[in-house]
Write a protein that holds these residues in place. Structure first.
Motif, PDB file in Angstrom:
ATOM      1  N   LEU A 142      25.591  29.673 -14.975  1.00 55.94           N
ATOM      2  CA  LEU A 142      25.909  28.642 -13.982  1.00 55.94           C
ATOM      3  C   LEU A 142      25.073  28.789 -12.708  1.00 55.94           C
ATOM      4  O   LEU A 142      24.615  27.803 -12.137  1.00 55.94           O
ATOM      5  CB  LEU A 142      27.393  28.725 -13.600  1.00 55.94           C
ATOM      6  CG  LEU A 142      28.416  28.256 -14.618  1.00 55.94           C
ATOM      7  CD1 LEU A 142      29.820  28.587 -14.137  1.00 55.94           C
ATOM      8  CD2 LEU A 142      28.281  26.767 -14.870  1.00 55.94           C
ATOM      9  N   SER A 143      24.893  30.030 -12.258  1.00 57.59           N
ATOM     10  CA  SER A 143      24.284  30.236 -10.939  1.00 57.59           C
ATOM     11  C   SER A 143      22.768  30.080 -10.922  1.00 57.59           C
ATOM     12  O   SER A 143      22.220  29.559  -9.956  1.00 57.59           O
ATOM     13  CB  SER A 143      24.672  31.610 -10.385  1.00 57.59           C
ATOM     14  OG  SER A 143      24.239  32.639 -11.237  1.00 57.59           O
ATOM     15  N   PHE A 144      22.069  30.511 -11.981  1.00 53.92           N
ATOM     16  CA  PHE A 144      20.612  30.461 -11.917  1.00 53.92           C
ATOM     17  C   PHE A 144      20.035  29.045 -11.923  1.00 53.92           C
ATOM     18  O   PHE A 144      19.124  28.761 -11.145  1.00 53.92           O
ATOM     19  CB  PHE A 144      20.000  31.329 -13.018  1.00 53.92           C
ATOM     20  CG  PHE A 144      19.875  32.760 -12.594  1.00 53.92           C
ATOM     21  CD1 PHE A 144      18.741  33.205 -11.938  1.00 53.92           C
ATOM     22  CD2 PHE A 144      20.914  33.656 -12.796  1.00 53.92           C
ATOM     23  CE1 PHE A 144      18.631  34.519 -11.520  1.00 53.92           C
ATOM     24  CE2 PHE A 144      20.822  34.970 -12.372  1.00 53.92           C
ATOM     25  CZ  PHE A 144      19.680  35.401 -11.738  1.00 53.92           C
ATOM     26  N   PRO A 145      20.539  28.117 -12.751  1.00 59.57           N
ATOM     27  CA  PRO A 145      20.026  26.737 -12.609  1.00 59.57           C
ATOM     28  C   PRO A 145      20.302  26.156 -11.224  1.00 59.57           C
ATOM     29  O   PRO A 145      19.454  25.456 -10.672  1.00 59.57           O
ATOM     30  CB  PRO A 145      20.788  25.962 -13.691  1.00 59.57           C
ATOM     31  CG  PRO A 145      21.206  26.981 -14.675  1.00 59.57           C
ATOM     32  CD  PRO A 145      21.436  28.240 -13.904  1.00 59.57           C
ATOM     33  N   MET A 146      21.479  26.470 -10.658  1.00 57.62           N
ATOM     34  CA  MET A 146      21.774  25.972  -9.311  1.00 57.62           C
ATOM     35  C   MET A 146      20.815  26.565  -8.294  1.00 57.62           C
ATOM     36  O   MET A 146      20.364  25.884  -7.380  1.00 57.62           O
ATOM     37  CB  MET A 146      23.228  26.306  -8.926  1.00 57.62           C
ATOM     38  CG  MET A 146      24.235  25.392  -9.548  1.00 57.62           C
ATOM     39  SD  MET A 146      25.849  25.488  -8.756  1.00 57.62           S
ATOM     40  CE  MET A 146      26.505  26.967  -9.489  1.00 57.62           C
ATOM     41  N   MET A 147      20.511  27.850  -8.452  1.00 59.94           N
ATOM     42  CA  MET A 147      19.650  28.519  -7.484  1.00 59.94           C
ATOM     43  C   MET A 147      18.244  27.909  -7.478  1.00 59.94           C
ATOM     44  O   MET A 147      17.615  27.788  -6.430  1.00 59.94           O
ATOM     45  CB  MET A 147      19.574  30.017  -7.808  1.00 59.94           C
ATOM     46  CG  MET A 147      18.852  30.822  -6.759  1.00 59.94           C
ATOM     47  SD  MET A 147      19.013  32.593  -7.018  1.00 59.94           S
ATOM     48  CE  MET A 147      18.208  32.827  -8.574  1.00 59.94           C
ATOM     49  N   PHE A 148      17.761  27.494  -8.650  1.00 63.05           N
ATOM     50  CA  PHE A 148      16.395  26.976  -8.721  1.00 63.05           C
ATOM     51  C   PHE A 148      16.301  25.463  -8.563  1.00 63.05           C
ATOM     52  O   PHE A 148      15.264  24.950  -8.160  1.00 63.05           O
ATOM     53  CB  PHE A 148      15.739  27.399 -10.042  1.00 63.05           C
ATOM     54  CG  PHE A 148      15.422  28.860 -10.097  1.00 63.05           C
ATOM     55  CD1 PHE A 148      14.439  29.400  -9.283  1.00 63.05           C
ATOM     56  CD2 PHE A 148      16.134  29.702 -10.920  1.00 63.05           C
ATOM     57  CE1 PHE A 148      14.153  30.753  -9.305  1.00 63.05           C
ATOM     58  CE2 PHE A 148      15.861  31.068 -10.953  1.00 63.05           C
ATOM     59  CZ  PHE A 148      14.874  31.589 -10.141  1.00 63.05           C
ATOM     60  N   LEU A 149      17.371  24.734  -8.879  1.00 63.58           N
ATOM     61  CA  LEU A 149      17.291  23.267  -8.839  1.00 63.58           C
ATOM     62  C   LEU A 149      18.054  22.633  -7.692  1.00 63.58           C
ATOM     63  O   LEU A 149      18.076  21.412  -7.568  1.00 63.58           O
ATOM     64  CB  LEU A 149      17.804  22.683 -10.172  1.00 63.58           C
ATOM     65  CG  LEU A 149      16.974  23.024 -11.405  1.00 63.58           C
ATOM     66  CD1 LEU A 149      17.625  22.462 -12.654  1.00 63.58           C
ATOM     67  CD2 LEU A 149      15.555  22.505 -11.269  1.00 63.58           C
ATOM     68  N   SER A 150      18.700  23.428  -6.862  1.00 63.67           N
ATOM     69  CA  SER A 150      19.493  22.855  -5.763  1.00 63.67           C
ATOM     70  C   SER A 150      18.753  22.838  -4.440  1.00 63.67           C
ATOM     71  O   SER A 150      19.331  22.467  -3.425  1.00 63.67           O
ATOM     72  CB  SER A 150      20.811  23.621  -5.617  1.00 63.67           C
ATOM     73  OG  SER A 150      21.627  23.405  -6.735  1.00 63.67           O
ATOM     74  N   GLY A 151      17.507  23.265  -4.408  1.00 68.00           N
ATOM     75  CA  GLY A 151      16.728  23.216  -3.180  1.00 68.00           C
ATOM     76  C   GLY A 151      16.916  24.411  -2.273  1.00 68.00           C
ATOM     77  O   GLY A 151      16.791  24.279  -1.059  1.00 68.00           O
ATOM     78  N   VAL A 152      17.225  25.577  -2.859  1.00 70.90           N
ATOM     79  CA  VAL A 152      17.379  26.778  -2.037  1.00 70.90           C
ATOM     80  C   VAL A 152      16.044  27.169  -1.432  1.00 70.90           C
ATOM     81  O   VAL A 152      15.914  27.348  -0.222  1.00 70.90           O
ATOM     82  CB  VAL A 152      17.950  27.952  -2.866  1.00 70.90           C
ATOM     83  CG1 VAL A 152      17.976  29.234  -2.036  1.00 70.90           C
ATOM     84  CG2 VAL A 152      19.351  27.625  -3.367  1.00 70.90           C
ATOM     85  N   TRP A 153      15.016  27.297  -2.261  1.00 73.40           N
ATOM     86  CA  TRP A 153      13.718  27.848  -1.825  1.00 73.40           C
ATOM     87  C   TRP A 153      12.656  26.786  -1.612  1.00 73.40           C
ATOM     88  O   TRP A 153      11.707  27.001  -0.865  1.00 73.40           O
ATOM     89  CB  TRP A 153      13.201  28.857  -2.852  1.00 73.40           C
ATOM     90  CG  TRP A 153      14.187  29.932  -3.154  1.00 73.40           C
ATOM     91  CD1 TRP A 153      14.906  30.096  -4.302  1.00 73.40           C
ATOM     92  CD2 TRP A 153      14.592  30.991  -2.285  1.00 73.40           C
ATOM     93  NE1 TRP A 153      15.721  31.186  -4.196  1.00 73.40           N
ATOM     94  CE2 TRP A 153      15.549  31.757  -2.966  1.00 73.40           C
ATOM     95  CE3 TRP A 153      14.233  31.365  -0.984  1.00 73.40           C
ATOM     96  CZ2 TRP A 153      16.156  32.866  -2.407  1.00 73.40           C
ATOM     97  CZ3 TRP A 153      14.840  32.472  -0.429  1.00 73.40           C
ATOM     98  CH2 TRP A 153      15.779  33.219  -1.133  1.00 73.40           C
ATOM     99  N   PHE A 154      12.775  25.653  -2.301  1.00 74.69           N
ATOM    100  CA  PHE A 154      11.745  24.613  -2.201  1.00 74.69           C
ATOM    101  C   PHE A 154      12.389  23.251  -2.404  1.00 74.69           C
ATOM    102  O   PHE A 154      13.442  23.129  -3.021  1.00 74.69           O
ATOM    103  CB  PHE A 154      10.631  24.826  -3.240  1.00 74.69           C
ATOM    104  CG  PHE A 154      11.137  25.068  -4.636  1.00 74.69           C
ATOM    105  CD1 PHE A 154      11.455  24.016  -5.466  1.00 74.69           C
ATOM    106  CD2 PHE A 154      11.314  26.362  -5.104  1.00 74.69           C
ATOM    107  CE1 PHE A 154      11.938  24.221  -6.741  1.00 74.69           C
ATOM    108  CE2 PHE A 154      11.797  26.590  -6.377  1.00 74.69           C
ATOM    109  CZ  PHE A 154      12.108  25.517  -7.202  1.00 74.69           C
ATOM    110  N   SER A 155      11.741  22.222  -1.879  1.00 76.77           N
ATOM    111  CA  SER A 155      12.247  20.858  -1.986  1.00 76.77           C
ATOM    112  C   SER A 155      11.953  20.283  -3.367  1.00 76.77           C
ATOM    113  O   SER A 155      10.909  20.572  -3.959  1.00 76.77           O
ATOM    114  CB  SER A 155      11.588  19.989  -0.913  1.00 76.77           C
ATOM    115  OG  SER A 155      11.948  18.643  -1.104  1.00 76.77           O
TER     116      SER A 155
END
Length: 196
Positions: free
Chosen positions: A124-137
């Motif tokens: 659950l957490s890794f897709p959110m971390m990469f696709l929710s705009g944490v590090w890049f737009s």
């Protein structure tokens, strides 16, 4: 002009809340089930609703206290941009943390293995971390990825927090994101309560 640190701080803060919420409640309840603590609770007058409410409120309080302290300390050192209301930002983080805790209850509702729970929570957490705009737009990504990212509660929390911090958005302007988080919370709580 917005520095990268001004832009990324909302994502990092929200990601920290996500990990604390998912692993702090979901993983702990699975451990309680594995060690027999939940069975012992059945012999007490404590009802399942009271137990889950206590878990949610205690974790929510801890998450918010820790993140307010981290926010204040890092703001005093880095001096990142904060154009909006601190109370609006606090409300966003409160509703977002509640939503993520509710999500973790779905994993904890039936899982009896800590290893399986850890895998599901990471799933659950890794897709959110990469696709929710944490590090890049995600502005330059395909439209279907942007729409898919809107399914994640972390996306709504980051978008709202970032709008308040870097654009000075008001509560009215971030109401759609807060409403989305509240709606997701109700869905996750309903599913978790039925499965628990």
């Amino acid at each position: 002009e917005i520095r990268y640190v001004d832009w990324v701080v909302a994502g990092v803060m929200s990601m920290n809340i996500m990990f604390a919420a998912l692993f702090g409640v979901g993983y702990v309840i699975v451990r309680y089930r594995k060690t027999g603590v939940l069975k012992r609770f059945k012999a007490t007058p404590v009802r399942a609703v009271e137990f889950l409410t206590a878990q949610i409120l205690s974790r929510l309080t801890l998450i918010l206290v820790v993140n307010v302290a981290v926010f204040a300390a890092s703001h005093s050192i880095i001096h990142f941009t904060m154009l909006g209301s601190y109370w609006t930002l606090f409300l966003i983080l409160l509703v977002g943390a509640f939503c993520l805790i509710s999500m973790s209850l779905i994993v904890a509702s039936r899982t009896a293995s800590e290893e399986l729970a850890g895998g599901l929570l990471n799933l659950l957490s890794f897709p959110m971390m990469f696709l929710s705009g944490v590090w890049f737009s995600l502005d330059g990504s395909p439209i279907w990825i942007q729409r898919f990212a809107k399914l994640f509660p972390l996306t709504h929390m980051i978008d709202a927090a970032r709008a308040v911090m870097t654009e000075g958005a008001t509560l009215t302007e971030v109401a759609p994101q807060i409403g989305g988080l509240a709606l997701l919370s109700l869905v996750f709580l309903a599913v978790g309560a039925v499965l628990f």
